[in-house]
Enzyme design. Sequence first.
Site, short mmCIF file in Angstrom:
data_model
loop_
_atom_site.label_atom_id
_atom_site.label_comp_id
_atom_site.label_asym_id
_atom_site.label_seq_id
_atom_site.Cartn_x
_atom_site.Cartn_y
_atom_site.Cartn_z
N LYS A 132 -1.40 0.71 0.05
CA LYS A 132 -2.08 1.15 0.31
C LYS A 132 -1.60 2.98 0.46
CE LYS A 132 -2.98 3.24 4.67
NZ LYS A 132 -3.24 3.47 5.83
N ASP B 208 -8.04 1.27 3.45
CA ASP B 208 -7.81 1.04 5.18
C ASP B 208 -8.72 0.35 5.59
OD1 ASP B 208 -9.75 2.69 4.95
OD2 ASP B 208 -8.86 4.48 6.10
#
Length: 214
Positions: A124, A142
């Site tokens: 991420k 997320d």
Amino acid sequence: MPKQLDYHTIREIFARFHAADPEPKGELEHVNAYTLVVAVALSAQATDAGVNKATRALFQVADTPQKMLDLGLEGLTDHIKTIGLFRQKAKNVMQMSRILVEQYGGDVPNSRAALQSLPGVGRKTANVVLNMWWGMPAQAVDTHIFRFGNRSGVAVGKDVVSVERAIEDHIPADFQQHAHHWMILHGRYHCKARKPMCPTCIIRDLCQYEDKTT
């Protein structure tokens, strides 16, 4: 789980997002690629607002890997002690900074594999940096994107990697660059976890979520 929306519906959703906010921005404050990597790494299990509060003073004295090393672990820890898991994050940032200085001449690499090899940098974080700094259409999934993607049908998947793939496969190419920012901001401020703001949602009529609030 809602069904994956079709191409034309997804295009209309992102056309509305674009009309409402043509140039969405991430909310983590940074001044260069290095401070962006650090800020995103610190944001794990923490709010952007909390990270920004801690890093404003930090980045004034340590905005490069070498300056972070000069600040030292104790100095860094003192700056970020209001952030969750700050001790481990401080160690990661110091190790990351040392690797950037010794192996990359103090520069932040622009490949996902190289970024993910750094301590404290996961997929991420790497995707956020690739997107925000290097302008690549990388999709950082997320909790907000995962929730919104599955609720709405925009990007359906059982885990973050499958949602990332769904974004890449189903969102039109001309919206890919800003897709994750539109989705994060919508998930954070409208499609909230407990009380989604469905009555004022600009894509209410297109969303597949069955339990819309009234």
